[in-house]
Motif scaffolding. Structure first.
Motif, PDB file in Angstrom:
ATOM      1  N   ALA A   5     -56.918 -69.341  88.185  1.00 20.73           N
ATOM      2  CA  ALA A   5     -56.798 -68.295  89.203  1.00 20.73           C
ATOM      3  C   ALA A   5     -56.095 -67.065  88.646  1.00 20.73           C
ATOM      4  O   ALA A   5     -56.520 -65.921  88.894  1.00 20.73           O
ATOM      5  N   ALA A   6     -55.030 -67.271  87.880  1.00 16.62           N
ATOM      6  CA  ALA A   6     -54.307 -66.135  87.305  1.00 16.62           C
ATOM      7  C   ALA A   6     -55.195 -65.349  86.348  1.00 16.62           C
ATOM      8  O   ALA A   6     -55.193 -64.104  86.357  1.00 16.62           O
ATOM      9  N   LEU A   7     -55.958 -66.053  85.538  1.00 11.92           N
ATOM     10  CA  LEU A   7     -56.858 -65.371  84.609  1.00 11.92           C
ATOM     11  C   LEU A   7     -57.985 -64.650  85.339  1.00 11.92           C
ATOM     12  O   LEU A   7     -58.383 -63.548  84.940  1.00 11.92           O
ATOM     13  N   ALA A   8     -58.497 -65.259  86.402  1.00 11.97           N
ATOM     14  CA  ALA A   8     -59.555 -64.607  87.182  1.00 11.97           C
ATOM     15  C   ALA A   8     -59.037 -63.332  87.841  1.00 11.97           C
ATOM     16  O   ALA A   8     -59.735 -62.305  87.857  1.00 11.97           O
ATOM     17  N   VAL A   9     -57.818 -63.381  88.371  1.00  8.79           N
ATOM     18  CA  VAL A   9     -57.225 -62.178  88.969  1.00  8.79           C
ATOM     19  C   VAL A   9     -57.048 -61.105  87.907  1.00  8.79           C
ATOM     20  O   VAL A   9     -57.424 -59.935  88.097  1.00  8.79           O
ATOM     21  N   ALA A  10     -56.463 -61.490  86.765  1.00 10.33           N
ATOM     22  CA  ALA A  10     -56.252 -60.515  85.687  1.00 10.33           C
ATOM     23  C   ALA A  10     -57.578 -59.947  85.195  1.00 10.33           C
ATOM     24  O   ALA A  10     -57.692 -58.739  84.943  1.00 10.33           O
ATOM     25  N   GLY A  11     -58.593 -60.801  85.081  1.00  9.38           N
ATOM     26  CA  GLY A  11     -59.906 -60.325  84.657  1.00  9.38           C
ATOM     27  C   GLY A  11     -60.525 -59.373  85.666  1.00  9.38           C
ATOM     28  O   GLY A  11     -61.140 -58.369  85.290  1.00  9.38           O
ATOM     29  N   VAL A  65     -63.095 -57.622  78.681  1.00 12.53           N
ATOM     30  CA  VAL A  65     -64.049 -58.599  78.151  1.00 12.53           C
ATOM     31  C   VAL A  65     -63.355 -59.942  77.912  1.00 12.53           C
ATOM     32  O   VAL A  65     -63.860 -60.990  78.313  1.00 12.53           O
ATOM     33  N   LEU A  66     -62.195 -59.907  77.289  1.00 16.38           N
ATOM     34  CA  LEU A  66     -61.513 -61.157  76.933  1.00 16.38           C
ATOM     35  C   LEU A  66     -61.015 -61.934  78.146  1.00 16.38           C
ATOM     36  O   LEU A  66     -61.173 -63.164  78.193  1.00 16.38           O
ATOM     37  N   LEU A  67     -60.422 -61.262  79.110  1.00 15.86           N
ATOM     38  CA  LEU A  67     -59.884 -61.984  80.273  1.00 15.86           C
ATOM     39  C   LEU A  67     -60.967 -62.698  81.076  1.00 15.86           C
ATOM     40  O   LEU A  67     -60.790 -63.863  81.437  1.00 15.86           O
ATOM     41  N   VAL A  91     -70.201 -62.982  81.842  1.00 13.65           N
ATOM     42  CA  VAL A  91     -71.485 -62.529  81.296  1.00 13.65           C
ATOM     43  C   VAL A  91     -71.689 -61.043  81.608  1.00 13.65           C
ATOM     44  O   VAL A  91     -72.111 -60.267  80.738  1.00 13.65           O
ATOM     45  N   ALA A  92     -71.369 -60.637  82.836  1.00 14.51           N
ATOM     46  CA  ALA A  92     -71.503 -59.222  83.198  1.00 14.51           C
ATOM     47  C   ALA A  92     -70.613 -58.348  82.327  1.00 14.51           C
ATOM     48  O   ALA A  92     -71.032 -57.267  81.876  1.00 14.51           O
ATOM     49  N   ALA A  93     -69.398 -58.806  82.059  1.00 12.69           N
ATOM     50  CA  ALA A  93     -68.472 -58.020  81.240  1.00 12.69           C
ATOM     51  C   ALA A  93     -68.930 -57.952  79.790  1.00 12.69           C
ATOM     52  O   ALA A  93     -68.940 -56.872  79.178  1.00 12.69           O
TER      53      ALA A  93
END
Length: 156
Positions: A5-11, A65-67, A91-93
């Motif tokens: 969840a934290a990574l998805a928010v940051a991404g 891209v990385l997140l 994939v979109a990023a």
């Protein structure tokens, strides 16, 4: 909050910010430049492109891209709900931000810079540059927004 969840928010934040920067170029930076004489616009865009290669934009584009990619990997490995949405956002990023930048915008920037380095009038280079660069930039803008939305859906 889970790591996924934290990574998805940051991404989502990173791709949203990147999409916003690209949106600004599509909607008013290029519009302002097109109001200049073509040679002046080409020189100004070449200067902007040189300035863009500094850490603030480069770090944002890398994070955009990385997140999402790390978020998708963590989500898939842990079996997190929403990992499919995160994968779609990644994939979109990767395709829309990294891929389009590499195959579309950067080669055009390099051609404009080469024309600027020759020291001649940039009018012809600008006239050939801006419509194609703008079209590719629209794709990057939409990709940033789509990636942010998909990563947000991963959290629902």
């Amino acid at each position: 909050m889970t790591a996924f969840a934290a990574l998805a928010v940051a991404g989502a934040v990173a791709t949203g910010l990147a999409g916003g920067v690209l949106f600004a170029f599509s909607t008013f930076v290029l519009g302002g430049l097109r109001r200049l004489a073509p040679g002046e616009a080409g020189a100004a865009m070449a200067a902007i492109n040189r300035d863009a290669l500094r850490p603030p934009l480069m770090l944002l584009l890398a994070a955009s891209v990385l997140l999402p990619v790390v978020s998708a990997v963590v989500g898939l490995v842990t079996g997190a709900d929403g990992s499919g949405w995160a994968l779609a956002g990644a994939v979109a990023a990767v395709a829309g931000i990294l891929g389009v930048t590499g195959v579309g915008n950067v080669p055009l920037n390099e051609r404009l810079e080469a024309a600027a380095a020759r020291g001649g009038d940039l009018a012809d280079a600008w006239t050939a540059f801006w419509p194609r660069w703008l079209a590719w930039n629209h794709v990057r803008t939409v990709a940033g927004a789509a990636s942010a939305a998909l990563l947000a859906l991963a959290l629902v």
